[in-house]
Design an enzyme around this catalytic site. Structure first.
Site, PDB file in Angstrom:
ATOM      1  CG  MET A  23      -7.274  -4.925 -15.241  1.00 63.95           C
ATOM      2  SD  MET A  23      -7.659  -6.351 -14.193  1.00 63.95           S
ATOM      3  CE  MET A  23      -8.299  -7.608 -15.165  1.00 63.95           C
ATOM      4  CE1 TYR A  24      -8.615  -3.656 -11.113  1.00 65.77           C
ATOM      5  CE2 TYR A  24      -8.784  -1.444 -10.253  1.00 65.77           C
ATOM      6  CZ  TYR A  24      -8.237  -2.708 -10.201  1.00 65.77           C
ATOM      7  OH  TYR A  24      -7.318  -3.000  -9.231  1.00 65.77           O
ATOM      8  CB  SER A  25     -15.405  -1.882 -15.934  1.00 69.09           C
ATOM      9  OG  SER A  25     -16.026  -2.455 -14.808  1.00 69.09           O
ATOM     10  NE  ARG A  26     -11.371  -6.076 -22.407  1.00 67.98           N
ATOM     11  CZ  ARG A  26     -11.767  -7.107 -23.110  1.00 67.98           C
ATOM     12  NH1 ARG A  26     -12.618  -6.971 -24.064  1.00 67.98           N
ATOM     13  NH2 ARG A  26     -11.294  -8.287 -22.824  1.00 67.98           N
TER      14      ARG A  26
END
Length: 171
Positions: free
Chosen positions: A60-63
């Site tokens: 989910m970090y910066s998708r």
């Protein structure tokens, strides 16, 4: 670097880990940082020179962009590092099944992380948050299958309350 035993395993991990939430800087992470591949590579090299060999990221970090950047930064160095990533939180605004700890999502999330990271295995794979909509047995079976298939070496959890953790451990 001080190393500690990953509780309940024979794996030793460094006392410090480099987190990568600043890698990318998109999809809600704009205020966290905008680390690009060149800067990430420099950070990875500095860490390795200092004896820190564990790197933590999440889909989910910066998708997914943080995983892509980390994957490029560790290219050619994979045999020297321990790699941790996480899955559970939403990866789409439209797909209801692109979130949670269901077998459907966890298997796909792990496979997508492997691709973005440019590796064939993840050393430590976390469930990023407790999913009250999915039976714990389903989540644990999916994780066990990822370990059995050698895509993941060890499993863990993040952002669980004490009783969520105890429920999982009891099963």
């Amino acid at each position: 670097m001080e190393y500690r035993n990953l509780n309940g395993t024979g794996l030793f991990v460094p006392a410090l880990t480099l987190g990568t939430a600043t890698f990318g800087g998109t999809h809600g992470f704009e205020g966290w940082g905008h680390t690009d591949v060149a800067e990430a590579t420099r950070m990875v090299d500095m860490c390795l020179d200092a004896g820190l060999n564990m790197f933590d990221t999440a889909d989910m970090y910066s998708r997914g962009l943080a995983e892509e950047i980390l994957g490029k930064a560790i290219a050619g160095k994979r045999n020297r590092i321990l790699l941790a990533t996480k899955g559970t939180f939403p990866m789409s605004d439209n797909d209801r099944n692109a979130t949670g700890a269901s077998r459907y999502h966890i298997i796909r999330a792990c496979e997508a992380s492997l691709k973005r990271l440019g590796t064939d295995h993840i050393d430590l794979y976390y469930i990023h948050g407790f999913d009250a909509n999915t039976p714990v047995e389903e989540t644990l079976r999916a994780l066990d299958d990822l370990v059995s298939s050698s895509k993941v070496s060890y499993i863990g959890c993040s952002n669980f309350s004490g009783w969520h953790l105890m429920k999982s451990l009891a099963i």
